[in-house]
Write a protein that holds these residues in place. Structure first.
Motif, PDB file in Angstrom:
ATOM      1  N   PHE A 207       0.833  -1.208   0.000  1.00 48.46           N
ATOM      2  CA  PHE A 207       0.000   0.000   0.000  1.00 48.46           C
ATOM      3  C   PHE A 207       0.870   1.262   0.000  1.00 48.46           C
ATOM      4  O   PHE A 207       0.638   2.206  -0.769  1.00 48.46           O
ATOM      5  CB  PHE A 207      -0.933   0.007   1.213  1.00 48.46           C
ATOM      6  N   LEU A 208       1.897   1.279   0.871  1.00 45.79           N
ATOM      7  CA  LEU A 208       2.762   2.462   0.959  1.00 45.79           C
ATOM      8  C   LEU A 208       3.596   2.649  -0.306  1.00 45.79           C
ATOM      9  O   LEU A 208       3.868   3.780  -0.716  1.00 45.79           O
ATOM     10  CB  LEU A 208       3.674   2.344   2.181  1.00 45.79           C
ATOM     11  N   LEU A 209       3.985   1.541  -0.950  1.00 44.08           N
ATOM     12  CA  LEU A 209       4.708   1.628  -2.227  1.00 44.08           C
ATOM     13  C   LEU A 209       3.830   2.275  -3.290  1.00 44.08           C
ATOM     14  O   LEU A 209       4.261   3.181  -4.006  1.00 44.08           O
ATOM     15  CB  LEU A 209       5.139   0.231  -2.677  1.00 44.08           C
ATOM     16  N   GLY A 212       3.276   6.050  -2.186  1.00 42.31           N
ATOM     17  CA  GLY A 212       4.451   6.913  -2.258  1.00 42.31           C
ATOM     18  C   GLY A 212       5.035   7.034  -3.651  1.00 42.31           C
ATOM     19  O   GLY A 212       5.124   8.139  -4.208  1.00 42.31           O
ATOM     20  N   VAL A 213       5.395   5.901  -4.230  1.00 46.06           N
ATOM     21  CA  VAL A 213       6.043   5.929  -5.542  1.00 46.06           C
ATOM     22  C   VAL A 213       5.038   6.323  -6.624  1.00 46.06           C
ATOM     23  O   VAL A 213       5.367   7.062  -7.560  1.00 46.06           O
ATOM     24  CB  VAL A 213       6.693   4.562  -5.853  1.00 46.06           C
ATOM     25  N   GLY A 214       3.796   5.834  -6.516  1.00 45.70           N
ATOM     26  CA  GLY A 214       2.763   6.208  -7.491  1.00 45.70           C
ATOM     27  C   GLY A 214       2.486   7.699  -7.475  1.00 45.70           C
ATOM     28  O   GLY A 214       2.370   8.346  -8.524  1.00 45.70           O
ATOM     29  N   SER A 215       2.379   8.291  -6.265  1.00 46.87           N
ATOM     30  CA  SER A 215       2.131   9.733  -6.154  1.00 46.87           C
ATOM     31  C   SER A 215       3.320  10.536  -6.669  1.00 46.87           C
ATOM     32  O   SER A 215       3.149  11.563  -7.336  1.00 46.87           O
ATOM     33  CB  SER A 215       1.844  10.112  -4.694  1.00 46.87           C
ATOM     34  N   VAL A 243       4.594  11.286   2.456  1.00 46.40           N
ATOM     35  CA  VAL A 243       4.069  10.381   3.488  1.00 46.40           C
ATOM     36  C   VAL A 243       4.290   8.924   3.061  1.00 46.40           C
ATOM     37  O   VAL A 243       4.757   8.085   3.842  1.00 46.40           O
ATOM     38  CB  VAL A 243       2.566  10.648   3.738  1.00 46.40           C
ATOM     39  N   GLY A 244       3.965   8.608   1.798  1.00 46.65           N
ATOM     40  CA  GLY A 244       4.078   7.244   1.304  1.00 46.65           C
ATOM     41  C   GLY A 244       5.514   6.758   1.257  1.00 46.65           C
ATOM     42  O   GLY A 244       5.820   5.644   1.697  1.00 46.65           O
ATOM     43  N   VAL A 245       6.437   7.587   0.730  1.00 45.33           N
ATOM     44  CA  VAL A 245       7.836   7.171   0.595  1.00 45.33           C
ATOM     45  C   VAL A 245       8.482   7.006   1.964  1.00 45.33           C
ATOM     46  O   VAL A 245       9.177   6.007   2.230  1.00 45.33           O
ATOM     47  CB  VAL A 245       8.626   8.172  -0.274  1.00 45.33           C
ATOM     48  N   VAL A 246       8.270   7.983   2.863  1.00 44.66           N
ATOM     49  CA  VAL A 246       8.837   7.884   4.209  1.00 44.66           C
ATOM     50  C   VAL A 246       8.272   6.659   4.929  1.00 44.66           C
ATOM     51  O   VAL A 246       9.004   5.879   5.553  1.00 44.66           O
ATOM     52  CB  VAL A 246       8.566   9.169   5.017  1.00 44.66           C
ATOM     53  N   GLY A 247       6.955   6.475   4.839  1.00 41.10           N
ATOM     54  CA  GLY A 247       6.320   5.316   5.468  1.00 41.10           C
ATOM     55  C   GLY A 247       6.809   4.006   4.873  1.00 41.10           C
ATOM     56  O   GLY A 247       7.049   3.027   5.594  1.00 41.10           O
ATOM     57  N   PHE A 248       6.998   3.996   3.545  1.00 42.22           N
ATOM     58  CA  PHE A 248       7.482   2.790   2.856  1.00 42.22           C
ATOM     59  C   PHE A 248       8.889   2.436   3.309  1.00 42.22           C
ATOM     60  O   PHE A 248       9.183   1.278   3.612  1.00 42.22           O
ATOM     61  CB  PHE A 248       7.439   3.025   1.345  1.00 42.22           C
ATOM     62  N   ILE A 249       9.780   3.433   3.391  1.00 41.60           N
ATOM     63  CA  ILE A 249      11.155   3.181   3.823  1.00 41.60           C
ATOM     64  C   ILE A 249      11.166   2.622   5.250  1.00 41.60           C
ATOM     65  O   ILE A 249      11.852   1.640   5.550  1.00 41.60           O
ATOM     66  CB  ILE A 249      12.000   4.474   3.727  1.00 41.60           C
ATOM     67  N   TRP A 250      10.407   3.265   6.143  1.00 45.71           N
ATOM     68  CA  TRP A 250      10.354   2.790   7.527  1.00 45.71           C
ATOM     69  C   TRP A 250       9.813   1.368   7.594  1.00 45.71           C
ATOM     70  O   TRP A 250      10.370   0.512   8.297  1.00 45.71           O
ATOM     71  CB  TRP A 250       9.464   3.731   8.358  1.00 45.71           C
ATOM     72  N   ARG A 251       8.740   1.103   6.867  1.00 40.16           N
ATOM     73  CA  ARG A 251       8.109  -0.220   6.897  1.00 40.16           C
ATOM     74  C   ARG A 251       9.063  -1.298   6.381  1.00 40.16           C
ATOM     75  O   ARG A 251       9.200  -2.372   6.978  1.00 40.16           O
ATOM     76  CB  ARG A 251       6.832  -0.192   6.049  1.00 40.16           C
ATOM     77  N   GLU A 252       9.726  -1.029   5.269  1.00 36.17           N
ATOM     78  CA  GLU A 252      10.574  -2.054   4.655  1.00 36.17           C
ATOM     79  C   GLU A 252      11.855  -2.303   5.455  1.00 36.17           C
ATOM     80  O   GLU A 252      12.470  -3.356   5.323  1.00 36.17           O
ATOM     81  CB  GLU A 252      10.920  -1.678   3.209  1.00 36.17           C
TER      82      GLU A 252
END
Length: 523
Positions: A207-209, A212-215, A243-252
């Motif tokens: 979802f975060l990918l 973040g990357v889509g946006s 929000v998406g990229v930062v959240g994605f990095i933290w999640r991964e």
């Protein structure tokens, strides 16, 4: 490993699919005007035909390693080829602009897997000693695809109708599907892999990918059209991207089973540097392909096909050079020594182009600079790819390949967005500077206006009409001169960007004795 006829059929299949995917990133650009007329679309609406494909592409690319593991690489590859082929047919049959945008998104979902998975299949097809040759064949598609897209698109648009830029994919896609079923096999590691249970899949990361990357891709594709941050719409999606990229990095970095394992970047300095250099490569590849056709068509009046033919020799040289560079690496020449030559060559190309741009420039003025561009790109792609993956094995190599592919794609999007914005803003600024030096009280200006007025009167215009036409012609001359100055500055900016990256290569670590890239284990 495959041998003989089967080996080369697989090579033809995957390079063909790779070319299809990359050609479709640029082929539609020359047909947008025709699409606007046939589908009754505005320029803003038709820009989504390009944006939707890019957004889908950049979301899917980093997930290809996971999807191949989950469903089997052969199954996933076959599904992607079939999806791409069906979506291509549906794109050609679209009756309105939003149908076309939707089908282009689906085409991008299918196409996103083709490049990364094609690379993986090629790597498994060649024995370790021939891996640079396999990478070189893949590199031919990466470099040639975006370059011949405008050529092929221009020819089709000039001689047929815009749906045929999609229909040409169909027979190739059918052939690739048949070859995939008959000749492509999964390696033992994937055959024996147990699919991850649904509850263990990193749905939050997915979802975060997408967010973040889509946006981010949407902002890069649509920013210039929407006047960047003067638009509430762009501001909203910029916030979503952050929000998406930062959240994605933290999640991964914290998830037990990440969809894209970013921790691999911390395990290899060469991979971290290579990821950045992949961004620069994408920037230069796509930005130069973007700006040169615009200059040729807007300023010099070339057709799309003419412009494409100019780009073709350099692209073919890149293709022919790839196996040579592969042999150099295979023979022990360190990538650390090849890369500076590639970056310096691309800077010389950009500087040379900035000096060749003039109102009287012809096709012969650009031939050798574009040949030099092709030579430089050949010296960049393969060394960056092999350097990034040196010393990485198993699933880490698969994650690394997906990451570098995504970052290269984002580099291309940044390049096009930055260059497009720079052109628009700089033309406006340069016009003010040049126009300030033109005064109606200046004798030279008065003489030029009198000459133009007399010329228009000799063609039958009245004095007042001829005078109006003379002022309009003078304004056009100022605009043309402004554009020429700006395009020259743009090429110099691209080249300087490459030159500034040279110090990074000093940080590249040489492989330890006996250390090899375990790409077979990766896939």
């Amino acid at each position: 490993m495959e041998t003989g006829f089967t080996k080369w059929i697989i090579v033809v299949t995957v390079v063909m699919c790779c070319l299809l995917e990359l050609i479709d990133t640029s082929i539609v650009n020359v047909a947008l005007t025709q699409m606007m007329g046939n589908l009754s679309a505005t320029q803003q609406e038709v820009s989504w035909v390009v944006a939707s494909y890019g957004i889908a592409n950049v979301i899917v690319i980093p997930m290809t390693g996971f999807l191949a593991e989950q469903f089997g690489r052969k199954n996933y590859y076959l599904f992607s080829v079939v999806l791409f082929t069906i979506a291509s047919m549906l794109c050609g049959q679209s009756t309105n602009i939003w149908e076309l945008v939707a089908f282009r998104f689906i085409q991008g979902v299918g196409g996103g897997a083709l490049m990364a998975t094609s690379q993986a299949i090629l790597i498994d097809t060649f024995p370790p000693k021939q891996l640079p040759l396999g990478q070189a064949l893949f590199g031919m598609g990466v470099i040639i695809g975006p370059t011949i897209g405008p050529t092929l698109g221009g020819y089709i648009v000039d001689n047929y109708d815009w749906p045929w830029i999609f229909y040409v994919n169909v027979p190739v896609g059918i052939l690739a599907s048949i070859f995939t079923v008959l000749f492509i096999r999964d390696p033992e590691r994937i055959k024996n892999a147990i699919p991850r249970p649904l509850r263990e899949i990193d749905w939050t990361g997915i979802f975060l990918l997408i967010l973040g990357v889509g946006s981010l891709q949407l902002v890069l594709e649509q920013g210039e059209t929407e006047d960047w941050f003067d638009s509430l719409y762009i501001n909203f999606f910029t916030l979503m991207a952050v929000v998406g990229v930062v959240g994605f990095i933290w999640r991964e970095l914290t998830a037990k089973h990440p969809i894209v394992d970013l921790r691999v970047l911390t395990k290899s300095r060469n991979l971290a540097i290579g990821a950045f250099l992949s961004f620069i490569l994408g920037f230069g590849l796509f930005a130069s392909v973007f700006v040169f056709p615009i200059f040729c068509q807007r300023i010099l009046g070339f057709t799309a096909a003419q412009t494409g033919y100019l780009l073709l020799p350099g692209a073919l040289l890149s293709g022919f050079m790839m196996p040579v560079v592969g042999k150099m690496i295979q023979g022990g020449v360190p990538q650390k020594y090849i890369l500076p030559v590639g970056f310096a060559t691309f800077f010389v190309f950009s500087y040379w182009m900035s000096t060749q741009i003039s109102p009287t420039a012809g096709e012969s003025d650009f031939f050798w600079p574009l040949i030099l561009r092709g030579f430089g790109l050949a010296l960049l792609f393969l060394p960056i790819t092999t350097m990034s993956l040196s010393g990485i094995s198993g699933k880490d190599a698969g994650q690394a390949a997906g990451l570098t592919g995504m970052i290269r794609q984002l580099g291309g999007s940044f390049g096009v967005a930055l260059v497009g914005t720079y052109l628009e803003r700089s033309i406006a600024q340069n016009r003010v500077g040049i126009a300030s030096n033109v005064s109606l009280y200046d004798p030279e200006t008065q003489q030029r206006l009198q000459g133009l007025t007399a010329s228009f009167m000799s063609k039958g215009a009245s004095f007042f009409d001829a005078q109006k036409q003379a002022y309009a012609a003078l304004s056009g001359m100022i605009m043309k001169q402004t554009s020429i100055v700006t395009y020259g500055q743009t090429f110099l900016m691209i080249g300087t960007f490459f030159l500034l990256c040279l110090p990074l290569i000093l940080l590249v670590q040489r492989p330890k004795p006996g250390e090899k890239v375990d790409l077979n284990a990766a896939h």
